[in-house]
Design a protein around this motif. Structure first.
Motif, PDB file in Angstrom:
ATOM      1  N   PHE A 268       5.961   4.742  44.567  1.00  0.00           N
ATOM      2  CA  PHE A 268       6.236   5.805  45.571  1.00  0.00           C
ATOM      3  C   PHE A 268       7.703   6.058  44.446  1.00  0.00           C
ATOM      4  N   LEU A 269       8.468   5.088  44.611  1.00  0.00           N
ATOM      5  CA  LEU A 269       9.514   5.864  44.430  1.00  0.00           C
ATOM      6  C   LEU A 269      10.069   6.104  42.959  1.00  0.00           C
ATOM      7  N   ASN A 270       9.062   5.679  41.763  1.00  0.00           N
ATOM      8  CA  ASN A 270       9.376   5.991  40.591  1.00  0.00           C
ATOM      9  C   ASN A 270       8.902   7.474  40.716  1.00  0.00           C
ATOM     10  N   THR A 271       7.148   7.388  40.932  1.00  0.00           N
ATOM     11  CA  THR A 271       7.266   8.997  41.595  1.00  0.00           C
ATOM     12  C   THR A 271       8.047   9.976  41.474  1.00  0.00           C
ATOM     13  N   VAL A 272       8.353   9.805  42.281  1.00  0.00           N
ATOM     14  CA  VAL A 272       9.536  10.985  42.897  1.00  0.00           C
ATOM     15  C   VAL A 272      10.769  10.867  42.326  1.00  0.00           C
ATOM     16  N   LEU A 273      11.491   9.952  41.508  1.00  0.00           N
ATOM     17  CA  LEU A 273      12.015   9.848  40.977  1.00  0.00           C
ATOM     18  C   LEU A 273      11.910  11.202  39.348  1.00  0.00           C
ATOM     19  N   LEU A 274      10.679  10.897  38.588  1.00  0.00           N
ATOM     20  CA  LEU A 274      10.427  11.248  37.391  1.00  0.00           C
ATOM     21  C   LEU A 274      10.103  12.649  38.064  1.00  0.00           C
ATOM     22  N   ILE A 275       9.727  13.400  39.544  1.00  0.00           N
ATOM     23  CA  ILE A 275       9.158  14.399  39.831  1.00  0.00           C
ATOM     24  C   ILE A 275      10.707  15.103  39.404  1.00  0.00           C
ATOM     25  N   ALA A 276      12.022  14.775  40.560  1.00  0.00           N
ATOM     26  CA  ALA A 276      13.121  14.787  40.282  1.00  0.00           C
ATOM     27  C   ALA A 276      13.889  14.918  38.960  1.00  0.00           C
ATOM     28  N   PHE A 277      13.360  13.961  38.057  1.00  0.00           N
ATOM     29  CA  PHE A 277      13.895  14.469  36.637  1.00  0.00           C
ATOM     30  C   PHE A 277      12.370  14.951  36.332  1.00  0.00           C
ATOM     31  N   SER A 278      11.866  15.774  36.430  1.00  0.00           N
ATOM     32  CA  SER A 278      11.392  16.961  35.187  1.00  0.00           C
ATOM     33  C   SER A 278      12.499  18.590  35.570  1.00  0.00           C
ATOM     34  N   ALA A 279      12.362  17.884  36.898  1.00  0.00           N
ATOM     35  CA  ALA A 279      12.765  18.931  37.841  1.00  0.00           C
ATOM     36  C   ALA A 279      13.669  19.898  37.093  1.00  0.00           C
ATOM     37  N   GLY A 280      15.538  18.329  37.090  1.00  0.00           N
ATOM     38  CA  GLY A 280      16.244  18.410  36.451  1.00  0.00           C
ATOM     39  C   GLY A 280      16.295  19.178  35.377  1.00  0.00           C
ATOM     40  N   LEU A 281      15.135  18.432  34.031  1.00  0.00           N
ATOM     41  CA  LEU A 281      14.895  19.103  33.011  1.00  0.00           C
ATOM     42  C   LEU A 281      14.584  20.427  33.250  1.00  0.00           C
ATOM     43  N   ALA A 282      13.607  20.845  34.046  1.00  0.00           N
ATOM     44  CA  ALA A 282      13.073  22.480  33.815  1.00  0.00           C
ATOM     45  C   ALA A 282      14.853  23.157  33.665  1.00  0.00           C
ATOM     46  N   TYR A 283      15.798  22.971  35.090  1.00  0.00           N
ATOM     47  CA  TYR A 283      16.459  23.573  35.573  1.00  0.00           C
ATOM     48  C   TYR A 283      17.199  24.025  33.956  1.00  0.00           C
ATOM     49  N   GLY A 284      17.354  22.904  33.425  1.00  0.00           N
ATOM     50  CA  GLY A 284      18.696  22.777  32.213  1.00  0.00           C
ATOM     51  C   GLY A 284      17.963  23.928  31.349  1.00  0.00           C
ATOM     52  N   LEU A 285      16.450  23.741  30.880  1.00  0.00           N
ATOM     53  CA  LEU A 285      15.871  24.641  30.438  1.00  0.00           C
ATOM     54  C   LEU A 285      15.691  26.264  30.418  1.00  0.00           C
ATOM     55  N   GLU A 286      16.022  26.099  31.380  1.00  0.00           N
ATOM     56  CA  GLU A 286      15.520  27.951  32.232  1.00  0.00           C
ATOM     57  C   GLU A 286      17.317  28.220  31.702  1.00  0.00           C
ATOM     58  N   LEU A 287      18.134  27.551  32.056  1.00  0.00           N
ATOM     59  CA  LEU A 287      19.835  28.373  31.659  1.00  0.00           C
ATOM     60  C   LEU A 287      20.016  28.368  29.944  1.00  0.00           C
ATOM     61  N   LEU A 288      19.374  27.391  29.224  1.00  0.00           N
ATOM     62  CA  LEU A 288      19.162  28.145  27.481  1.00  0.00           C
ATOM     63  C   LEU A 288      17.796  28.926  27.435  1.00  0.00           C
ATOM     64  N   LEU A 289      16.993  29.664  28.034  1.00  0.00           N
ATOM     65  CA  LEU A 289      15.838  30.192  27.670  1.00  0.00           C
ATOM     66  C   LEU A 289      16.135  30.972  29.219  1.00  0.00           C
ATOM     67  N   PRO A 290      16.345  31.846  29.462  1.00  0.00           N
ATOM     68  CA  PRO A 290      16.512  32.527  30.495  1.00  0.00           C
ATOM     69  C   PRO A 290      14.974  33.474  30.140  1.00  0.00           C
ATOM     70  N   GLU A 291      14.404  33.474  29.532  1.00  0.00           N
ATOM     71  CA  GLU A 291      13.249  34.696  29.700  1.00  0.00           C
ATOM     72  C   GLU A 291      12.263  34.237  30.388  1.00  0.00           C
ATOM     73  N   TYR A 292      12.615  32.582  30.742  1.00  0.00           N
ATOM     74  CA  TYR A 292      11.219  32.209  31.112  1.00  0.00           C
ATOM     75  C   TYR A 292      11.850  32.050  32.755  1.00  0.00           C
ATOM     76  N   LEU A 293      10.830  31.336  33.344  1.00  0.00           N
ATOM     77  CA  LEU A 293      10.941  31.303  34.791  1.00  0.00           C
ATOM     78  C   LEU A 293      10.993  29.723  34.607  1.00  0.00           C
ATOM     79  N   PHE A 294      12.043  28.739  35.676  1.00  0.00           N
ATOM     80  CA  PHE A 294      11.960  27.298  36.306  1.00  0.00           C
ATOM     81  C   PHE A 294      10.744  27.064  36.296  1.00  0.00           C
ATOM     82  N   LEU A 295       9.838  28.185  37.192  1.00  0.00           N
ATOM     83  CA  LEU A 295       8.965  27.665  37.315  1.00  0.00           C
ATOM     84  C   LEU A 295       7.727  27.237  36.107  1.00  0.00           C
TER      85      LEU A 295
END
Length: 355
Positions: A268-295
């Motif tokens: 459970f802990l590992n999965t939550v951390l992995l989802i949080a890490f994925s969200a962090g990656l998504a936020y970083g890529l959204e900043l680099l490529l604003p034509e896409y959505l965070f989703l």
């Protein structure tokens, strides 16, 4: 099993699947026709001894329908845009795989299972593939690897779609509609090409071939010809959700038989951390490529199955070709590069440890 008993069990299974999907749809929850049957059969498998029957061909049909729907989203324009995103696919894939393996080391320290068990259980490469690899590694506990992969998939399939439902996707008016240009000739080519791809994938035991073959066939033919191969109604997605959700729910054995509290907490802990890490990656890529959505990037990075994440993308208004392409790239990378390297590493550990 007698024909009469099989038919009765099938009708009961179908009634429960449709009833659970309908009840979930009344609540306004996201992906009700997928999560409803999945939740119903997951619970029933844990707390009852009821017998169900769901022919394997239904899973195949659900994946084929989904594959056709996903493939229909690929156009010449979207494929050209994806080519420019290849560096980001590589970066995201490397980041997710490395972080997952890092969590494997943490899992090993928390549970004291063997290192091979922890690494193979943490690799986001799919349940069947990791179990097959673990069977070839003497020090790996196949049961724990299976439980780790199953439990993580279960958490991700429930949490990521629900989270995506809270995020802003594209409204129907924001998605560019083009005139439907059907070509019987191109459709015939796609059917033949898809069958050949499926046959090749089956011969080499490629995962999720029922989904991958129609996606690749339609994407390639639509990109090369500029034609639209098929225009499926929205009801198709509901049918695919029911077929796949029922299969997923029935595939979950009694988890309590092989899942103790320490392993459950660590997964459970590992999965939550992995989802949080994925969200962090998504936020970083959204900043680099604003034509896409965070989703778009969140569903692309999420370590769930390709089928579940692309269904979510279709329903949430995300960029379906982008999400599909990221998952395809990660699947190929894990199968061809990461999984063989991890397998080689743990076998070397076994040799040093005398297994």
């Amino acid at each position: 099993m007698k024909v009469g008993n099989a038919l009765k069990r099938f009708l009961v299974t179908l009634a429960i699947a449709l009833g659970a999907g309908f009840l979930f749809s009344l609540t306004g929850l996201f992906l009700p026709w997928l999560l409803g049957p999945m939740a119903a059969f997951l619970i029933l498998r844990q707390v009852t001894n009821m017998k169900f029957h769901w022919p394997k061909v239904f899973r195949t049909l659900g994946l084929l329908l989904l594959g056709v729907q996903i493939g229909a989203a690929f156009t010449q324009e979207s494929v050209l845009l994806m080519a420019a995103d290849l560096p980001y696919m590589f970066i995201m894939t490397i980041a997710v795989v490395v972080f997952s393996l890092g969590l494997g080391f943490v899992f090993q320290r928390m549970t004291r299972v063997t290192m091979s068990t922890a690494l193979l259980g943490s690799m986001p490469g799919g349940l069947s593939q990791m179990v097959l690899i673990s069977e070839e590694v003497k020090s790996a506990n196949v049961t724990i690897v299976s439980v780790m992969q199953t439990f993580r998939i279960l958490l991700i399939v429930f949490t990521v779609p629900l989270t995506a439902g809270l995020l802003s996707g594209r409204a129907s008016g924001d998605i560019t509609e083009t005139a439907f240009r059907f070509s019987p000739y191109a459709f015939g080519i796609a059917l033949v090409f898809g069958y050949v791809l499926y046959w090749i994938m089956k011969r080499i035991s490629f995962p999720a071939r029922e989904l991958m073959a129609p996606v690749l066939a339609m994407a390639v033919v639509q990109t090369l010809t500029g034609s639209d191969l098929i225009d499926l109604p929205g009801l198709v997605i509901i049918i695919a959700q029911v077929l796949i959700g029922t299969h997923l729910g029935l595939s979950m054995e009694k988890l309590g038989d092989s899942l103790d509290g320490r392993i459950a907490g660590a997964v459970f802990l590992n999965t939550v951390l992995l989802i949080a890490f994925s969200a962090g990656l998504a936020y970083g890529l959204e900043l680099l490529l604003p034509e896409y959505l965070f989703l778009d990037f969140f569903l692309s990075a999420a370590p769930g199955g390709m089928a579940e994440m692309t269904i979510t993308a279709l329903e949430a208004g995300a960029d379906v070709p982008l999400v599909t392409s990221f998952h395809l790239f990660r699947l190929f990378f894990i199968l061809l590069v990461a999984a063989p390297l991890v397998s080689y590493y743990v076998k070397k550990l076994d040799a040093k440890s005398g297994y």
